[in-house]
Design a protein around this motif. Structure first.
Motif, PDB file in Angstrom:
ATOM      1  N   ILE A   1       0.867  -1.187   0.000  1.00 17.59           N
ATOM      2  CA  ILE A   1       0.000   0.000   0.000  1.00 17.59           C
ATOM      3  C   ILE A   1       0.899   1.231   0.000  1.00 17.59           C
ATOM      4  N   ILE A   2       0.684   2.113  -0.959  1.00 16.02           N
ATOM      5  CA  ILE A   2       1.485   3.342  -1.035  1.00 16.02           C
ATOM      6  C   ILE A   2       0.659   4.467  -0.432  1.00 16.02           C
ATOM      7  N   GLY A   3       1.106   5.012   0.700  1.00 16.67           N
ATOM      8  CA  GLY A   3       0.382   6.109   1.345  1.00 16.67           C
ATOM      9  C   GLY A   3      -0.351   5.634   2.598  1.00 16.67           C
ATOM     10  N   SER A   4      -0.267   6.424   3.668  1.00 13.52           N
ATOM     11  CA  SER A   4      -0.870   6.016   4.949  1.00 13.52           C
ATOM     12  C   SER A   4      -1.900   7.022   5.447  1.00 13.52           C
ATOM     13  N   GLY A   5      -2.681   7.624   4.534  1.00  9.95           N
ATOM     14  CA  GLY A   5      -3.803   8.472   4.946  1.00  9.95           C
ATOM     15  C   GLY A   5      -4.992   7.596   5.333  1.00  9.95           C
ATOM     16  N   PRO A   6      -6.168   8.189   5.476  1.00  6.59           N
ATOM     17  CA  PRO A   6      -7.359   7.412   5.825  1.00  6.59           C
ATOM     18  C   PRO A   6      -7.604   6.233   4.869  1.00  6.59           C
ATOM     19  N   ALA A   7      -7.339   6.431   3.575  1.00  5.34           N
ATOM     20  CA  ALA A   7      -7.594   5.359   2.602  1.00  5.34           C
ATOM     21  C   ALA A   7      -6.616   4.211   2.810  1.00  5.34           C
ATOM     22  N   GLY A   8      -5.320   4.517   2.784  1.00  2.46           N
ATOM     23  CA  GLY A   8      -4.303   3.466   2.881  1.00  2.46           C
ATOM     24  C   GLY A   8      -4.366   2.734   4.212  1.00  2.46           C
TER      25      GLY A   8
ATOM     26  N   GLU B   1       5.199   4.914   3.367  1.00  3.03           N
ATOM     27  CA  GLU B   1       4.715   6.268   3.658  1.00  3.03           C
ATOM     28  C   GLU B   1       5.865   7.268   3.526  1.00  3.03           C
ATOM     29  N   SER B   2       5.593   8.324   2.790  1.00  2.00           N
ATOM     30  CA  SER B   2       6.592   9.357   2.534  1.00  2.00           C
ATOM     31  C   SER B   2       7.049  10.063   3.811  1.00  2.00           C
ATOM     32  N   GLY B   3       6.112  10.319   4.722  1.00  2.50           N
ATOM     33  CA  GLY B   3       6.441  11.080   5.919  1.00  2.50           C
ATOM     34  C   GLY B   3       6.729  10.195   7.110  1.00  2.50           C
TER      35      GLY B   3
ATOM     36  N   SER C   1      -3.528  13.511   5.544  1.00  2.69           N
ATOM     37  CA  SER C   1      -4.207  14.768   5.870  1.00  2.69           C
ATOM     38  C   SER C   1      -5.228  14.601   6.992  1.00  2.69           C
ATOM     39  N   SER C   2      -5.423  13.371   7.480  1.00  2.35           N
ATOM     40  CA  SER C   2      -6.306  13.237   8.657  1.00  2.35           C
ATOM     41  C   SER C   2      -5.668  13.904   9.869  1.00  2.35           C
ATOM     42  N   ASN C   3      -4.372  14.238   9.768  1.00  3.78           N
ATOM     43  CA  ASN C   3      -3.736  14.954  10.884  1.00  3.78           C
ATOM     44  C   ASN C   3      -4.244  16.382  11.027  1.00  3.78           C
TER      45      ASN C   3
ATOM     46  N   THR D   1     -10.976  18.566   9.242  1.00  5.17           N
ATOM     47  CA  THR D   1     -11.973  19.119  10.154  1.00  5.17           C
ATOM     48  C   THR D   1     -12.911  18.037  10.670  1.00  5.17           C
ATOM     49  N   GLY D   2     -13.056  16.965   9.898  1.00  6.80           N
ATOM     50  CA  GLY D   2     -13.870  15.845  10.360  1.00  6.80           C
ATOM     51  C   GLY D   2     -15.332  15.897   9.957  1.00  6.80           C
ATOM     52  N   MET D   3     -15.669  16.779   9.024  1.00  5.03           N
ATOM     53  CA  MET D   3     -17.078  16.910   8.611  1.00  5.03           C
ATOM     54  C   MET D   3     -17.444  15.733   7.696  1.00  5.03           C
ATOM     55  N   CYS D   4     -18.517  15.034   8.038  1.00  2.01           N
ATOM     56  CA  CYS D   4     -18.829  13.786   7.336  1.00  2.01           C
ATOM     57  C   CYS D   4     -20.296  13.704   6.913  1.00  2.01           C
TER      58      CYS D   4
ATOM     59  N   ALA E   1      -2.556   4.817  -2.702  1.00  2.00           N
ATOM     60  CA  ALA E   1      -3.449   5.550  -1.771  1.00  2.00           C
ATOM     61  C   ALA E   1      -2.776   6.853  -1.349  1.00  2.00           C
ATOM     62  N   VAL E   2      -2.390   7.641  -2.345  1.00  8.27           N
ATOM     63  CA  VAL E   2      -1.591   8.843  -2.047  1.00  8.27           C
ATOM     64  C   VAL E   2      -2.373  10.144  -2.238  1.00  8.27           C
ATOM     65  N   GLY E   3      -3.695  10.036  -2.455  1.00 11.19           N
ATOM     66  CA  GLY E   3      -4.518  11.250  -2.610  1.00 11.19           C
ATOM     67  C   GLY E   3      -4.754  11.598  -4.067  1.00 11.19           C
TER      68      GLY E   3
ATOM     69  N   ALA F   1     -21.154  16.153  -0.630  1.00  8.59           N
ATOM     70  CA  ALA F   1     -20.682  15.768   0.704  1.00  8.59           C
ATOM     71  C   ALA F   1     -19.163  15.728   0.741  1.00  8.59           C
ATOM     72  N   ASN F   2     -18.593  16.022   1.896  1.00  8.95           N
ATOM     73  CA  ASN F   2     -17.136  15.897   2.063  1.00  8.95           C
ATOM     74  C   ASN F   2     -16.733  14.460   1.703  1.00  8.95           C
ATOM     75  N   PRO F   3     -15.531  14.274   1.181  1.00  7.99           N
ATOM     76  CA  PRO F   3     -15.221  12.979   0.561  1.00  7.99           C
ATOM     77  C   PRO F   3     -14.746  11.865   1.493  1.00  7.99           C
TER      78      PRO F   3
HETATM   79  C1  LIG Z   1      -7.602  21.679   6.089  1.00  5.91           C
HETATM   80  C2  LIG Z   1      -8.330  20.454   5.611  1.00  5.91           C
HETATM   81  C3  LIG Z   1      -9.578  20.166   6.146  1.00  5.91           C
HETATM   82  C4  LIG Z   1     -10.275  19.046   5.697  1.00  5.91           C
HETATM   83  N1  LIG Z   1     -11.492  18.780   6.231  1.00  5.91           N
HETATM   84  C5  LIG Z   1     -12.205  17.734   5.791  1.00  5.91           C
HETATM   85  C6  LIG Z   1     -13.497  17.451   6.333  1.00  5.91           C
HETATM   86  O1  LIG Z   1     -13.982  18.149   7.206  1.00  5.91           O
HETATM   87  N2  LIG Z   1     -14.156  16.372   5.835  1.00  5.91           N
HETATM   88  C7  LIG Z   1     -13.646  15.576   4.869  1.00  5.91           C
HETATM   89  O2  LIG Z   1     -14.297  14.605   4.470  1.00  5.91           O
HETATM   90  N3  LIG Z   1     -12.420  15.814   4.345  1.00  5.91           N
HETATM   91  C8  LIG Z   1     -11.695  16.868   4.785  1.00  5.91           C
HETATM   92  N4  LIG Z   1     -10.450  17.108   4.259  1.00  5.91           N
HETATM   93  C9  LIG Z   1      -9.941  16.183   3.227  1.00  5.91           C
HETATM   94  C10 LIG Z   1      -9.339  14.931   3.861  1.00  5.91           C
HETATM   95  O3  LIG Z   1      -8.204  15.297   4.601  1.00  5.91           O
HETATM   96  C11 LIG Z   1      -8.973  13.956   2.745  1.00  5.91           C
HETATM   97  O4  LIG Z   1     -10.168  13.574   2.070  1.00  5.91           O
HETATM   98  C12 LIG Z   1      -8.304  12.667   3.247  1.00  5.91           C
HETATM   99  O5  LIG Z   1      -7.202  12.925   4.065  1.00  5.91           O
HETATM  100  C13 LIG Z   1      -7.847  11.860   2.039  1.00  5.91           C
HETATM  101  O6  LIG Z   1      -7.325  10.639   2.493  1.00  5.91           O
HETATM  102  P1  LIG Z   1      -6.296   9.819   1.585  1.00  5.91           P
HETATM  103  O7  LIG Z   1      -5.843   8.669   2.407  1.00  5.91           O
HETATM  104  O8  LIG Z   1      -6.908   9.525   0.281  1.00  5.91           O
HETATM  105  O9  LIG Z   1      -5.102  10.821   1.274  1.00  5.91           O
HETATM  106  P2  LIG Z   1      -4.102  11.646   2.240  1.00  5.91           P
HETATM  107  O10 LIG Z   1      -4.743  11.915   3.550  1.00  5.91           O
HETATM  108  O11 LIG Z   1      -3.658  12.791   1.421  1.00  5.91           O
HETATM  109  O12 LIG Z   1      -2.905  10.652   2.475  1.00  5.91           O
HETATM  110  C14 LIG Z   1      -2.004  10.302   1.443  1.00  5.91           C
HETATM  111  C15 LIG Z   1      -0.703   9.815   2.061  1.00  5.91           C
HETATM  112  O13 LIG Z   1       0.169   9.408   1.004  1.00  5.91           O
HETATM  113  C16 LIG Z   1       1.495   9.827   1.297  1.00  5.91           C
HETATM  114  N5  LIG Z   1       2.233   9.940   0.033  1.00  5.91           N
HETATM  115  C17 LIG Z   1       2.049  10.859  -0.950  1.00  5.91           C
HETATM  116  N6  LIG Z   1       2.903  10.635  -1.968  1.00  5.91           N
HETATM  117  C18 LIG Z   1       3.644   9.551  -1.612  1.00  5.91           C
HETATM  118  C19 LIG Z   1       4.701   8.823  -2.253  1.00  5.91           C
HETATM  119  N7  LIG Z   1       5.148   9.161  -3.471  1.00  5.91           N
HETATM  120  N8  LIG Z   1       5.260   7.770  -1.598  1.00  5.91           N
HETATM  121  C20 LIG Z   1       4.807   7.391  -0.377  1.00  5.91           C
HETATM  122  N9  LIG Z   1       3.809   8.045   0.268  1.00  5.91           N
HETATM  123  C21 LIG Z   1       3.230   9.108  -0.349  1.00  5.91           C
HETATM  124  C22 LIG Z   1       1.315  11.156   2.011  1.00  5.91           C
HETATM  125  O14 LIG Z   1       2.447  11.479   2.788  1.00  5.91           O
HETATM  126  C23 LIG Z   1       0.060  10.888   2.844  1.00  5.91           C
HETATM  127  O15 LIG Z   1       0.375  10.407   4.123  1.00  5.91           O
HETATM  128  C24 LIG Z   1      -9.714  18.204   4.693  1.00  5.91           C
HETATM  129  C25 LIG Z   1      -8.451  18.493   4.179  1.00  5.91           C
HETATM  130  C26 LIG Z   1      -7.762  19.606   4.620  1.00  5.91           C
HETATM  131  C27 LIG Z   1      -6.425  19.894   4.026  1.00  5.91           C
END
Ligand SMILES: Cc1cc2nc3c(=O)[nH]c(=O)nc-3n(C[C@H](O)[C@H](O)[C@H](O)COP(=O)(O)OP(=O)(O)OC[C@H]3O[C@@H](n4cnc5c(N)ncnc54)[C@H](O)[C@@H]3O)c2cc1C
Length: 503
Positions: free
Chosen positions: A20-27, A45-47, A88-90, A93-96, A230-232, A484-486
């Motif tokens: 799994i590439i990426g450790s956000g909510p999806a990964g 995870e990049s970070g 970005s879950s760090n 805002t958490g709106m769902c 799962a990198v956004g 809706a927020n994603p």
């Molecule tokens: C200020 C702010 C407020 C928000 N509020 C809301 C809200 O209220 N409700 C809502 O539904 N959504 C909100 N969001 C959006 C929400 O944060 C995203 O929908 C969610 O984090 C996406 O999850 P993800 O796992 O797809 O991607 P991300 O959270 O972006 O995680 C992707 C991960 O992949 C890693 N990565 C990237 N490139 C690489 C690489 N090349 N190699 C290895 N790792 C890599 C990154 O470091 C990161 O950890 C908000 C976003 C922001 C910025």
């Protein structure tokens, strides 16, 4: 187990059943769901666990076209995403809210609409996603909230309905899932590990390996049976387009669809609202808390939107009108509001020439139509690891503005007809084109889902049409964006993907 990429031997070749590439909510949702499945899982995870400016700089890029504004400030990709364990879950805002049933359907007013499945397919996964996001309930039906939380509704169906949103605490996915993943012997989470290339076989039909690099100069490779990107919604197309070792146009991009159909949620502070009724009548529509019949307290914020039928009749996409109360003193700057979008735009609107103190401002968040010319491409500038920067080309279409104008007008007419309130559109009298627009930090559509490989990048299981062992998790796969927020929806899709990978 969690490890530091610099502890991996230079030139090593790691293997796993699923990478799994990426450790956000999806990964992390996929990784957590695979614990106990018998599959070995490697998360790259990049970070790290702490935010690091040099790592964050790897997300730098450009925006061209219409302004990409958040809190009235022009923003670039590195300002709208976090490169950190938990993604970005760090700082979300958490709106769902789940997508509406008609969001999944083919709609005449929305070109390119129609998901490969209906709302009923995602329903059981929304229940799991609500638990993943620590929501108090998975029920969003306004009638249920009226009965269970004593909510007074300003609208209850057609043509105007109440759209209920809940707030997650907000869940920090890294903090929450770290103990589970660290303790699991079949899971490895490698921090500070940047994937720099997805290498496929010469035909581009299978991923052979990933190239991984650290900022300290360490390089190694990973081979897996299956891969989950799962990198956004910005980084997914960037990495696919930049991976040209075997496919000159990028991985899975024979049809030139990767990066296209980028969608945001435009937010438009659009009008002032003067209430004819006391606060209790509209309290449910302010950011606040409700007490459920079982005694639990829930953070929620209801909005007003049009019914599916009213949207179809008006020939528009989905939208929700949210209220920012100015209250007696005209000051709406509560901490929670400050965190949310459009504050300065709203402040400007409140300040505009009226002798009457307004009670609040309405902001419309609209669904944006999928447009192939809204897209993520690659720029010429390279990041520290040699990857081309992402460039977001973004504009609003006439259809997006029609949705905005029609929604606020119909909601305003409803409030006036019911005697609840009077809505005054932008008091400066400026045309809708000039109303301030903010983004929602939601990045959708760049590897859109469609059963037809000529119209989508991934299939109904989020597997890339052209690459048999590569999947995409996250809002990049959304064919349409709803209002809706994603995150709740992308977490629901991640649960569904984990089930698919487990079989
Ligand atoms: C200020 C702010 C407020 C928000 N509020 C809301 C809200 O209220 N409700 C809502 O539904 N959504 C909100 N969001 C959006 C929400 O944060 C995203 O929908 C969610 O984090 C996406 O999850 P993800 O796992 O797809 O991607 P991300 O959270 O972006 O995680 C992707 C991960 O992949 C890693 N990565 C990237 N490139 C690489 C690489 N090349 N190699 C290895 N790792 C890599 C990154 O470091 C990161 O950890 C908000 C976003 C922001 C910025």
């Amino acid at each position: 187990m969690l490890r530091h990429a610099d502890d991996i031997e230079e030139g090593a070749a790691l293997t796993a059943d699923v990478c799994i590439i990426g450790s956000g909510p999806a990964g992390l949702t996929v990784a957590a769901e695979l614990v106990g499945s018998g599959l070995s899982v490697l998360v790259l995870e990049s970070g790290g666990e702490q935010w690091d400016p040099r790592t964050q700089a790897l997300a730098e890029g450009r925006v061209s076209g219409e302004g990409f504004r958040f809190n009235s400030t022009e923003v670039t990709p590195d300002l709208v995403r976090l490169r950190q364990f938990g993604g970005s879950s760090n700082h979300w805002t958490g709106m769902c809210r789940p997508f509406d049933p008609h969001d999944f359907e083919v709609r005449a007013a929305v070109d390119g609409s129609g998901w490969p499945f209906g709302a009923e397919t995602l329903a059981p996964h929304y229940v799991r996603a609500a638990a993943s996001c620590d929501l108090a309930t998975d029920v969003f039906d306004a009638g249920w909230w009226r009965d269970q939380a004593a909510a007074t509704l300003l609208a209850d169906g057609h043509p105007v309905r109440t759209t209920v949103f809940q707030f997650s605490p907000p869940t920090r996915f890294g903090t929450k899932l770290r103990p589970l993943l660290d303790a699991d012997e079949s899971t490895q989470v490698v921090l500070w590990a940047n994937v720099t290339s997805i290498d496929t076989d010469p035909g581009g039909t299978r991923v052979d390996r990933l190239q991984v690099a650290t900022l300290s100069g360490r390089r190694f490779q990973v081979s897996a049976g299956r891969y989950v990107l799962a990198v956004g919604g910005i980084e997914a197309p960037r990495l696919l387009l930049a991976s040209t070792a075997s496919a000159p146009s990028g991985v899975g991009n024979s049809n030139d669809l990767v990066g296209r159909h980028f969608m945001e949620h435009p937010h438009h502070p659009s009008g002032r609202i003067l209430f004819a009724q006391p606060r209790e009548a509209w309290d449910f529509y302010t950011i606040g808390q409700s007490t459920l019949a079982d005694g639990r307290t829930v953070s929620r914020w209801a909005g007003l939107g049009l019914s599916a039928q009213a949207q179809a009749e008006a020939g528009i996409a989905n939208a929700s009108v949210q209220l920012y109360p100015g209250l007696e003193g005209g000051d709406l700057r509560g901490d929670r509001d400050r965190e949310t979008m459009a504050m300065r735009g709203i402040g400007r609107l409140l300040a505009r020439g009226s002798s009457e103190p307004p009670l609040g401002v309405l902001s419309v968040r609209t669904e944006q139509v999928p447009d192939p010319d809204n897209r993520v491409t690659l720029g010429r500038r390279l990041d520290e690891l040699g990857l081309p920067e992402p460039v977001i080309e973004w504009h609003l279409n006439p259809e997006d503005r029609t949705t905005l104008r029609a929604t606020i007008r119909l909601v305003g007419e409803h409030l006036a007809a019911t005697g609840a309130a009077r809505v005054e559109l932008d008091p400066s009298g400026s045309p809708v084109e000039d109303w301030p627009t903010e983004i929602g930090n939601h990045h959708m559509g760049t590897t859109r889902m469609h059963v037809d490989p000529n119209r989508g990048v991934v299939d109904e299981n989020c597997r890339m049409h052209e690459v048999e062992n590569l999947y995409v998790a996250g809002s990049a796969v959304f064919p349409t964006s709803g209002m809706a927020n994603p995150t709740l929806t992308l977490v629901a899709l991640a649960h569904r993907l984990a089930d698919h990978l487990r079989t």
